[in-house]
Design a protein around this motif. Sequence first.
Motif, PDB file in Angstrom:
ATOM      1  N   ALA A 171     -26.375 -34.314  -9.462  1.00 22.46           N
ATOM      2  CA  ALA A 171     -27.099 -33.407 -10.350  1.00 22.46           C
ATOM      3  C   ALA A 171     -26.273 -33.091 -11.594  1.00 22.46           C
ATOM      4  CB  ALA A 171     -27.455 -32.131  -9.606  1.00 22.46           C
ATOM      5  N   ASN A 172     -24.961 -32.920 -11.438  1.00 19.63           N
ATOM      6  CA  ASN A 172     -24.104 -32.638 -12.601  1.00 19.63           C
ATOM      7  C   ASN A 172     -24.040 -33.846 -13.539  1.00 19.63           C
ATOM      8  OD1 ASN A 172     -23.437 -29.986 -11.949  1.00 19.63           O
ATOM      9  ND2 ASN A 172     -21.732 -30.612 -10.626  1.00 19.63           N
ATOM     10  N   ALA A 173     -24.065 -35.053 -12.960  1.00 17.50           N
ATOM     11  CA  ALA A 173     -24.069 -36.253 -13.805  1.00 17.50           C
ATOM     12  C   ALA A 173     -25.352 -36.322 -14.627  1.00 17.50           C
ATOM     13  CB  ALA A 173     -23.905 -37.493 -12.939  1.00 17.50           C
ATOM     14  N   MET A 174     -26.458 -36.002 -14.005  1.00 25.24           N
ATOM     15  CA  MET A 174     -27.727 -35.978 -14.736  1.00 25.24           C
ATOM     16  C   MET A 174     -27.721 -34.893 -15.803  1.00 25.24           C
ATOM     17  SD  MET A 174     -30.419 -36.476 -11.571  1.00 25.24           S
ATOM     18  CE  MET A 174     -31.795 -36.039 -12.627  1.00 25.24           C
ATOM     19  N   LEU A 175     -27.120 -33.749 -15.468  1.00 25.13           N
ATOM     20  CA  LEU A 175     -27.059 -32.643 -16.422  1.00 25.13           C
ATOM     21  C   LEU A 175     -26.217 -33.002 -17.634  1.00 25.13           C
ATOM     22  CD1 LEU A 175     -28.110 -29.704 -16.603  1.00 25.13           C
ATOM     23  CD2 LEU A 175     -25.935 -28.974 -15.616  1.00 25.13           C
ATOM     24  N   SER A 176     -25.074 -33.645 -17.399  1.00 24.00           N
ATOM     25  CA  SER A 176     -24.194 -34.042 -18.507  1.00 24.00           C
ATOM     26  C   SER A 176     -24.861 -35.099 -19.387  1.00 24.00           C
ATOM     27  CB  SER A 176     -22.864 -34.564 -17.966  1.00 24.00           C
ATOM     28  OG  SER A 176     -22.191 -33.577 -17.211  1.00 24.00           O
ATOM     29  N   GLU A 177     -25.531 -36.037 -18.765  1.00 25.02           N
ATOM     30  CA  GLU A 177     -26.215 -37.082 -19.521  1.00 25.02           C
ATOM     31  C   GLU A 177     -27.306 -36.496 -20.402  1.00 25.02           C
ATOM     32  OE1 GLU A 177     -28.779 -41.197 -18.746  1.00 25.02           O
ATOM     33  OE2 GLU A 177     -27.814 -40.133 -17.074  1.00 25.02           O
ATOM     34  N   ALA A 178     -28.070 -35.552 -19.838  1.00 27.07           N
ATOM     35  CA  ALA A 178     -29.126 -34.917 -20.636  1.00 27.07           C
ATOM     36  C   ALA A 178     -28.525 -34.103 -21.773  1.00 27.07           C
ATOM     37  CB  ALA A 178     -29.991 -34.038 -19.735  1.00 27.07           C
ATOM     38  N   TRP A 179     -27.372 -33.475 -21.531  1.00 23.12           N
ATOM     39  CA  TRP A 179     -26.727 -32.682 -22.580  1.00 23.12           C
ATOM     40  C   TRP A 179     -26.218 -33.563 -23.705  1.00 23.12           C
ATOM     41  CZ3 TRP A 179     -26.054 -28.321 -24.983  1.00 23.12           C
ATOM     42  CH2 TRP A 179     -24.921 -28.129 -25.781  1.00 23.12           C
ATOM     43  N   GLU A 180     -25.580 -34.654 -23.363  1.00 23.01           N
ATOM     44  CA  GLU A 180     -25.071 -35.559 -24.383  1.00 23.01           C
ATOM     45  C   GLU A 180     -26.194 -36.161 -25.219  1.00 23.01           C
ATOM     46  OE1 GLU A 180     -22.054 -36.123 -25.314  1.00 23.01           O
ATOM     47  OE2 GLU A 180     -21.118 -34.852 -23.783  1.00 23.01           O
ATOM     48  N   ARG A 181     -27.303 -36.342 -24.595  1.00 22.97           N
ATOM     49  CA  ARG A 181     -28.434 -36.953 -25.304  1.00 22.97           C
ATOM     50  C   ARG A 181     -29.150 -35.947 -26.203  1.00 22.97           C
ATOM     51  NH1 ARG A 181     -30.528 -38.933 -21.226  1.00 22.97           N
ATOM     52  NH2 ARG A 181     -32.091 -37.341 -20.743  1.00 22.97           N
ATOM     53  N   ASN A 182     -29.131 -34.686 -25.825  1.00 20.53           N
ATOM     54  CA  ASN A 182     -29.908 -33.695 -26.567  1.00 20.53           C
ATOM     55  C   ASN A 182     -29.063 -32.570 -27.182  1.00 20.53           C
ATOM     56  OD1 ASN A 182     -32.372 -34.948 -25.737  1.00 20.53           O
ATOM     57  ND2 ASN A 182     -32.169 -33.938 -23.740  1.00 20.53           N
ATOM     58  N   ARG A 183     -27.733 -32.672 -27.108  1.00 12.25           N
ATOM     59  CA  ARG A 183     -26.910 -31.573 -27.618  1.00 12.25           C
ATOM     60  C   ARG A 183     -27.013 -31.490 -29.142  1.00 12.25           C
ATOM     61  NH1 ARG A 183     -21.436 -32.576 -29.241  1.00 12.25           N
ATOM     62  NH2 ARG A 183     -20.915 -34.795 -29.349  1.00 12.25           N
ATOM     63  N   PRO A 184     -26.875 -30.287 -29.709  1.00 15.09           N
ATOM     64  CA  PRO A 184     -27.007 -30.130 -31.156  1.00 15.09           C
ATOM     65  C   PRO A 184     -25.874 -30.822 -31.900  1.00 15.09           C
ATOM     66  CG  PRO A 184     -26.241 -28.095 -30.154  1.00 15.09           C
ATOM     67  CD  PRO A 184     -26.619 -28.995 -29.021  1.00 15.09           C
ATOM     68  N   ASP A 185     -26.186 -31.372 -33.094  1.00 11.47           N
ATOM     69  CA  ASP A 185     -25.216 -32.083 -33.910  1.00 11.47           C
ATOM     70  C   ASP A 185     -24.379 -31.058 -34.680  1.00 11.47           C
ATOM     71  OD1 ASP A 185     -23.765 -33.861 -35.280  1.00 11.47           O
ATOM     72  OD2 ASP A 185     -25.409 -34.620 -36.529  1.00 11.47           O
ATOM     73  N   THR A 186     -23.053 -31.044 -34.432  1.00 12.99           N
ATOM     74  CA  THR A 186     -22.163 -30.077 -35.093  1.00 12.99           C
ATOM     75  C   THR A 186     -21.376 -30.710 -36.217  1.00 12.99           C
ATOM     76  OG1 THR A 186     -20.466 -30.544 -33.442  1.00 12.99           O
ATOM     77  CG2 THR A 186     -21.963 -28.721 -32.986  1.00 12.99           C
ATOM     78  N   ALA A 187     -21.701 -31.947 -36.567  1.00 12.83           N
ATOM     79  CA  ALA A 187     -20.953 -32.620 -37.640  1.00 12.83           C
ATOM     80  C   ALA A 187     -21.248 -31.964 -38.974  1.00 12.83           C
ATOM     81  CB  ALA A 187     -21.337 -34.088 -37.680  1.00 12.83           C
ATOM     82  N   ALA A 188     -20.224 -31.792 -39.807  1.00 10.69           N
ATOM     83  CA  ALA A 188     -20.363 -31.167 -41.136  1.00 10.69           C
ATOM     84  C   ALA A 188     -20.210 -32.227 -42.209  1.00 10.69           C
ATOM     85  CB  ALA A 188     -19.319 -30.070 -41.341  1.00 10.69           C
ATOM     86  N   GLU A 189     -20.840 -31.985 -43.290  1.00  5.68           N
ATOM     87  CA  GLU A 189     -20.762 -32.907 -44.409  1.00  5.68           C
ATOM     88  C   GLU A 189     -19.371 -32.890 -45.018  1.00  5.68           C
ATOM     89  OE1 GLU A 189     -23.732 -31.949 -47.177  1.00  5.68           O
ATOM     90  OE2 GLU A 189     -25.420 -32.335 -45.825  1.00  5.68           O
ATOM     91  N   GLY A 190     -18.835 -34.065 -45.335  1.00  4.29           N
ATOM     92  CA  GLY A 190     -17.539 -34.147 -45.993  1.00  4.29           C
ATOM     93  C   GLY A 190     -16.385 -34.123 -45.054  1.00  4.29           C
TER      94      GLY A 190
END
Length: 234
Positions: A158-177
Amino acid sequence: MKPGLGQHTGLRQELRINPRLYQAMDLLTMPMMDLQQYLKQELLVNPFLELEEPEDQPEPEATPQQEKEKQEKQEEMDWEEILLNGFDVGGAHTGTWEDREYLEPVSVETPDLDDHLREQLDLQELTPRQRLLAEQFLGNLGDDGYLQASLEEVVDGANAMLSEAWERNRPDTAAEGGEDGEAEGAPEAAGPEPFTVAEAAQLLTTLQALDPAGVFARDVRECLLLQLVERGER
C-alpha cells in the motif's frame, strides 16, 4: 291287343328354377331406393331377421419385404419439405418463419467473491485512504477467501502504491531561473503519511466482518473463530 293300365320306369332331364332364385334375381335388379324399402319391410314383418353392420376387416399382415419398404419410406427425408418447413418433428410445420425470432446467446457473468466483497465495501463509510488500503487487501485475497499476505506485506504494498501516486501527482515546486530547478527558500512539499501495521490491523477487523463469515482469515484457526463469532457462539 287289349287296352289296359301299366307302370314303367324311365329317366329324363328337366330344368326347373328355384323360387328363391326368382327372388334373388328380383333383388339384384331392384333399384336402390326400392331395395332399402323392401328390406325395411321385411325387417318389420319377419322378427327373425336382423340388420348387421359390416365389420371392419382386419388388414392383412404385411410381409417382411413390405415392412422393410415401409420403414425405408419413413426414414427417407423429404428435403424439399425440410427446406420449406424446417426440421420440425414429423415434418409438420408448426409455425411461420415470421413468428420465429433468433435470439443471440448472451453470456451472463456470474459475480465472484471479489465482486461480492466490493459491493459490501461500497456500503461502508470508508475514507479514500482506507479504500486504497482495502484495495491492497483485496489484491492479496485468494480464491478460497484466505488472506495470502501478512500485514507487513500489505502495508508495504500500500505504501508503494501511495508513493507512486504521489510522485505522479505531486505539485511542481520548480521555480523559473533556478539552476537546479528548485525555488530558493521554497520548502519541498511533504509526501502523504505512510500506512502503518496498526492501521492495517484496524481495517482488517472491518474486512473480516464482511460476508461470508471467515473471509480475510489468515489461517484455518482464525477462519473458524470468525465463523463462531458470526454465529454468536464466542
